[in-house]
Write a protein that holds these residues in place. Sequence first.
Motif, PDB file in Angstrom:
ATOM      1  N   SER A   1      -3.573  -7.928  -1.793  1.00  0.00           N
ATOM      2  CA  SER A   1      -2.307  -8.039  -0.457  1.00  0.00           C
ATOM      3  C   SER A   1      -2.397  -6.677  -0.108  1.00  0.00           C
ATOM      4  CB  SER A   1      -0.611  -6.934  -1.038  1.00  0.00           C
ATOM      5  OG  SER A   1       0.207  -6.953  -1.178  1.00  0.00           O
TER       6      SER A   1
ATOM      7  N   HIS B   1      -2.549  -4.235   4.223  1.00  0.00           N
ATOM      8  CA  HIS B   1      -1.815  -3.926   5.680  1.00  0.00           C
ATOM      9  C   HIS B   1      -3.090  -2.845   5.850  1.00  0.00           C
ATOM     10  CE1 HIS B   1       1.022  -2.237   8.166  1.00  0.00           C
ATOM     11  NE2 HIS B   1       1.903  -4.306   8.703  1.00  0.00           N
TER      12      HIS B   1
ATOM     13  N   TYR C   1       4.967  -3.454  -4.649  1.00  0.00           N
ATOM     14  CA  TYR C   1       4.301  -4.201  -2.964  1.00  0.00           C
ATOM     15  C   TYR C   1       4.881  -4.417  -2.063  1.00  0.00           C
ATOM     16  CZ  TYR C   1       3.643  -6.942  -7.937  1.00  0.00           C
ATOM     17  OH  TYR C   1       3.495  -7.469  -9.256  1.00  0.00           O
TER      18      TYR C   1
ATOM     19  N   ASN D   1       2.923  -3.232   0.891  1.00  0.00           N
ATOM     20  CA  ASN D   1       1.753  -3.287   1.329  1.00  0.00           C
ATOM     21  C   ASN D   1       1.444  -2.308   2.317  1.00  0.00           C
ATOM     22  OD1 ASN D   1       2.312  -4.426   3.326  1.00  0.00           O
ATOM     23  ND2 ASN D   1       1.271  -6.259   3.080  1.00  0.00           N
TER      24      ASN D   1
END
Length: 189
Positions: free
Chosen positions: A27, A29, A72, A74
């Motif tokens: 995960s 970004h 969670y 990201n």
Amino acid sequence: MKQLLQEIEQCTICKEYLLLGPRPVVSAHPESKIVIIGQAPGTKVHASGIPWDDASGKQLRKWLNVSEEDFYDNTKFAIIPMGFCYPGKGKTGDLPPRPECAPQWHKPLFDAFKKVELVILIGMYAQNYYLGKAVKKTLTETVDNFEEYLPKYLPLPHPSPRNRFWLTKNPWFEVEVLPVLRARVNTLI
């Protein structure tokens, strides 16, 4: 980053070694501020495809003092294991992470990040890979000397329920390391 994550999700470089087959779990970004580098997914995470979706993840979120929602997100946390797929079972637990993953994928991921300010290194595989010669003789010594690696890195033991003995034997971890970890995470998210 989107294309890179798609390439990782389709990775099969070590498929012949994976009893359950490839299922990379990652995960990330470009705006991620904190990177968590753990060992490798376990069977529960392999099944769900959600990183740290197990008892170890629950303990890790407690250590970080963050909600599941923040964990969670990201843009706050990138979650990158040393081995992206479940490596299989060994005599005393899961096998080590596959050695192909980190050299193949970590640098391209870090090249795509724009705002990373903290890398949390969970366990000896991540610590050995990222700290190199600066790592101490044991995981305990490395974690005990965590301030040497700040502000970029913060080494932690694995939050597995199997590590209860380590946590009991090393009470300084909760007193000295966790407050620094929580303060740093709180500042960044």
